[in-house]
Design an enzyme around this catalytic site. Structure first.
Site, mmCIF file in Angstrom:
data_model
loop_
_atom_site.group_PDB
_atom_site.id
_atom_site.type_symbol
_atom_site.label_atom_id
_atom_site.label_comp_id
_atom_site.label_asym_id
_atom_site.label_seq_id
_atom_site.Cartn_x
_atom_site.Cartn_y
_atom_site.Cartn_z
ATOM 1 C CD GLU A 53 -3.071 0.978 2.786
ATOM 2 O OE1 GLU A 53 -2.198 0.216 3.736
ATOM 3 O OE2 GLU A 53 -3.207 1.552 2.514
ATOM 4 C CG HIS B 291 2.621 3.299 3.956
ATOM 5 N ND1 HIS B 291 2.142 2.727 3.221
ATOM 6 C CD2 HIS B 291 1.948 3.565 4.975
ATOM 7 C CE1 HIS B 291 1.473 1.322 4.243
ATOM 8 N NE2 HIS B 291 1.590 2.278 5.664
ATOM 9 C CD GLU C 61 1.450 3.212 9.082
ATOM 10 O OE1 GLU C 61 0.510 2.518 8.743
ATOM 11 O OE2 GLU C 61 1.258 4.464 7.896
ATOM 12 C CG HIS D 51 -3.069 -2.654 5.409
ATOM 13 N ND1 HIS D 51 -2.798 -2.085 5.642
ATOM 14 C CD2 HIS D 51 -4.364 -3.675 4.999
ATOM 15 C CE1 HIS D 51 -4.974 -1.336 4.266
ATOM 16 N NE2 HIS D 51 -4.961 -2.731 4.108
ATOM 17 C CD GLU E 210 -6.764 0.530 5.539
ATOM 18 O OE1 GLU E 210 -6.049 -0.411 5.732
ATOM 19 O OE2 GLU E 210 -7.512 1.390 4.170
ATOM 20 C CG HIS F 79 -1.961 5.576 5.583
ATOM 21 N ND1 HIS F 79 -1.833 4.058 5.564
ATOM 22 C CD2 HIS F 79 -2.002 6.462 4.374
ATOM 23 C CE1 HIS F 79 -1.039 3.445 4.413
ATOM 24 N NE2 HIS F 79 -1.690 5.559 3.293
ATOM 25 C CG ASP G 11 0.957 -1.423 6.170
ATOM 26 O OD1 ASP G 11 1.215 -0.325 7.225
ATOM 27 O OD2 ASP G 11 -0.982 -1.344 6.066
#
Lengths: 264, 264, 264, 264, 264, 264
Positions: C33, C35, C180, C119, C121, C175, C44
């Protein structure tokens, strides 16, 4: 003596078989797939069914109706799924159908279920269905045992050298070639048109697959090698080797119920 | 020069790649599977990822995160799914995962998607997922093209004769054998324990499968042949042959975007 | 002392772990994904894997290969599934993959299976897969126990106030943000480009989702908040809190097998 | 003036609505789930349906029959799936049902489809179904637009401070608490037994889930917090805030067809 | 005396029911489907729910929330799936939903689960879901028993001759006809507009189906026969026959728990 | 003149058919199911295949390999799924298989696909598969049209009165009765053992189904009515009526391509 094909058996006769220790059912798995201009679309189902019948007679097993639709024909083993006459199932559909049918036979009480495959591309998807069916029904302590094989894997070296005196190039290019044509000449000669057999060199197969398929990679004939050398005599060699070898494998691996019902 | 592995790329660099004509992504497909007492469980994912990386460097492609779980290990090619260390997906799960991931890359705009397989049992289920992903996305006129291959299918005869001077017996029994061990000695030597390599003859494989699996059919080692002859040198021969052959195949079959981004 | 990552373990060492009472496996779950422009696509998976490794060392557990593809990125927590670099699985695919992998570990004999999620989701779809795997294997009396967690849920108030001195606005907008980025600066600093960190206010998230996604709702950067305040030092605070808290939770909830194998 | 609930509309009236530009359907999504000793199992379906009806009246939309079975109740938000009275769907079942129903409404010609959720655990699985339905039907150029929301996410800070004067602890522990009970007292008072309301402190939720569920982690009441402070008056505050905020969101995001049919 | 509808019961009362020997739940299965210009879309769900309620009162059973979306309406029994107002599920979706819901009730401890169907096209797909749910839960020795019925199959000859004095032409053409309209006039009169009842001869049904559907084969009204003869009186005859016959069938087939809870 | 059965056609002849305007394929759908002590398990597949063949000759269509496994036999129409000799598919498996096969024929270019059903329980699941296949392939503007029928629905009143002079009691109890036995006596007489025909009154069918099945509800014979009155003569009446009526329906509904290829 009655038929070994259960579609031709009444339920009473079938139930008598089922009640015997070591009751065994063989499910032929074929396809509906072009096999060149000289052979019919049903070659894989016909051959696997006829071979299963002969094995059944040697082992006391019964034969279930053949799976007539198989996994997508692939360019490297069947000419590809794009060709007219090739009608296919998706992978999960085939696995699920096998799981249902095999699970159904096990639930009825068969001790052994054998799938005898006659379409190269089927193998892994049948494997998955068989594995799931046996895992699902294993719990209650049922001792059901299953077996999966493709008939050509039982052709021994000696037979190979006789059938392919100029050298054997692998089962993958045998689609519509000498193996299948010889067997058809022996078992279903009226459905073979030898005058239409193409004479081209073996297809050069790439070591990979391309999506979407590139139709130009398959010979126009739809065959991956020429069936010029096919004869009924070679068909007999193959048939006898395969049926006796498969029958022996069943006897070695499975607890069969002795001789056929009629012989008791 | 940046990494070819997209997990290490930022989205901006990735987007620049994607915008180039002929943008190509290679997805390595491995497994988590026992490979005997001398090699780690991740062999298939490590080798397919490293080979994919080398191919990417030769072709200007990128490499996606490896599929680390594969289809059920089978006794005739991987020792069987019952062994400690082997963790597997069902057939439909694997096909669906491939369909999602490949469909996702195509939707983003890649012109070419390649799956580079490193686990024998994966092939047919990846084929199904790829076929479905390409069929699903073909409608809008997108010219996406996909390719599927197993890396060992690119080892040529000359290399085979050097790596297996005593004769090559088939890829199926190479599970945990000379091929994989030599490549690991070259690429991940710290993870190989040559003093634990077993010395037993090649497994005698039956031409059929049995369900449920019979653990006694797999050698105790979990390997289907001995890795005694494995060396880093042989690994280099294999690696160079495979990566250059695969790179050539990509160049021949796919419209690649010319040289790597850095070279532009 | 050997690795806690099973892809690096040979099957024999793995089997010794498995044989210990309280054998525990941790499966990191990540994604591929975007970032933002300053961090790589694999954040992630990298963070969940590294955190899992530290927890494993504190608890004697092992770590499985990370799930590298996750559920569709959503605009309200990951910027959306339409952005370049985001490659996703459908919900059923992810649940089924988790069910297969977890079921496989339970079948091998692990007493405890933990999924450590990185992650946002993923959570609900992993929940479904875990629930099904445990339900499916519960029958035979197996005492397998499973646990699911997202690592950021273990950051305590004290750490929060240190890492977000200007106020914490919720995990959803983190996010590509301070959490992170700080962890990446600590654990994988070479993959972070702080000079590219965007400086925009936190994304204003709607309390609903729209289909098809509206790309204009996500900041151009792909980040939902600025990572300006990220430092390796804050990363260390977060890492130490999370790993010790998660380890404590495992010790409290699961019957672990005592100290790591090497300590026995 | 006719009903906004389509189960009460004849097909002719329904078709007239459908023919209007900006035709909008709202699908309430609930569950069958225990809500403590003082409220009925149908709370989630009742509240989402009633709120949807009020929003429909403000926006000219119609309301579809409520989804009465939801995703598995989870200990951290609904007390758990093991409790008597909780009847649930699996994740794929729910996603597929939503995909079918939403796809059906889009195929009929609705311009906008809204799912108004009233069961915490449903959200992600409905998201997946909606995303798939819209993706599947997007091709033909249909401009259908969909929206997903949970009604409590529209309670603003001001209302929160009035309804929870002692501090708001999060929506997750509101299962069977003040939010739902107040709304039920306003909308379905005959189904609430305030004398049975439990008086225990909010459940201490762990930051993780355990499988199989541990029933001892959920308060005996099945509620995650006490509904002692619930009143119809607070219900009215909540109801008015939520319905007007949701209606505003619909007006902002969707091309609605102007006023209700009767007002034209 | 409390409601028989579980959505209106609190979990405590529900649990008391469940604890009784012979605990029985009836699940009404309807549809969202056009029923001509004179009746609402919810006819099938309303009738099956109301009939289930009456049966529950006669047998001590409870009634679950109705399944409000059914299988695709077919031209030969419901006017077809293309008509405005008809919103449908696919076959696997419906079967899976039934399997989940029925499995959930069995897992909670119900001794008997009855599905009372009110939408012709549902029957076979509910059959499949019920069969799978019962098969799945049968193993542990649970004595759960399930029953499936469509309410009109309990109308006896005597009632038929009274309700259809001019001759009964089959249930298939009763879509929107005398049966349903009479029952609605009795049970939900405010939702019937008798002045809109069409007066056309019964639809001539072909003995086959065509795909895609040909809208011209269904009368413009959407009804397959005229409801001219419908009266509340005839509705009463039908209702009393059906509810008493169904109740008798439950008493004969299932081990019911004696009288309703209140009567104990 | 060549065969109408495509399994016996070579790909070239098949392709010539396919190229004709109005190309039509008929897929027979049967089952493997006990049919009493006097008839074989394959009755449904045999009859549907033979009838399809006769219809094909009248219409210029081709016939595909029969679907030899059907949906679960039900007590009210086939004696039940528990009886020896009955081997079945689940509902989704059957629907999916039909979708794949029909979709494959449409993709190849057939203008018309007809499924001719010979197993009562199949109908709805084939309907679902056909509907999905046609919907999936409709987009590209392909004009493919499909048709579904069960052959007995074409027996007219006049024939009924001749074949059942004592009164016709419904197709459901004809399992193993006069209809099927008469047709088998005409078409496959060697497989019928009239001396084993049972002589019991028609089964009394309940208006509902019970799960798990109660074997005592099916007559020991497995037949739902006696085949005493079956004769080849009655078989001829039925066969001629059915084949000419079905052929007429095809000619009326589908754009057939004129006469058979040989007649051109």
């Amino acid at each position: 003596m009655h038929s070994v094909f259960i579609e031709e058996l009444d339920a009473q006769t079938y139930a008598e078989h089922l009640a015997r220790p070591g009751a065994t059912i063989i499910i032929p798995a074929g396809a509906t797939e072009q096999h060149g201009p000289h052979m019919p679309l049903g070659v894989d189902a016909m051959l696997s069914r006829t071979i299963a019948g002969a094995v059944a007679e040697k082992t006391g097993a019964l034969v279930a109706p053949a799976l007539c639709y198989g996994y997508k024909s692939q360019p490297r083993s069947g000419g590809g799924n794009h060709r007219a006459g090739t009608v296919s199932l998706g992978g999960c559909s085939l696995s699920q159908m096998v799981e249902d049918v095999v699970g159904s036979f096990i639930a009825q009480g068969f001790d052994n279920v054998v799938v005898l495959n006659g379409h190269f591309e089927n193998y892994q998807f049948i494997y998955e269905g068989l594995d799931n069916a046996v895992a699902r029904t294993r719990n209650p302590g049922a001792a059901a045992r299953a077996m999966l094989l493709s008939y050509w894997d039982f052709v021994d070296e000696e037979t190979l050298s006789k059938v392919f005196p100029d050298g054997f190039l692998g089962w993958d290019i045998e689609h519509g070639g000498i193996l299948e044509t010889s067997l058809m000449l022996l078992l279903h000669p009226a459905l073979v048109k030898m005058d239409r057999v193409v004479d081209h060199p073996p297809a050069k197969l790439t070591p990979y697959d391309i999506f979407p398929e590139d139709p130009s990679r398959t010979p126009d004939s739809g065959c991956l090698s020429s069936a010029k050398g096919a004869t009924a005599e070679r068909g007999r060699l193959l048939f006898e080797t395969v049926t006796s070898q498969v029958a022996d494998a069943l006897k070695n691996e499975l607890l069969l119920g002795g001789m056929p019902l009629e012989a008791n």
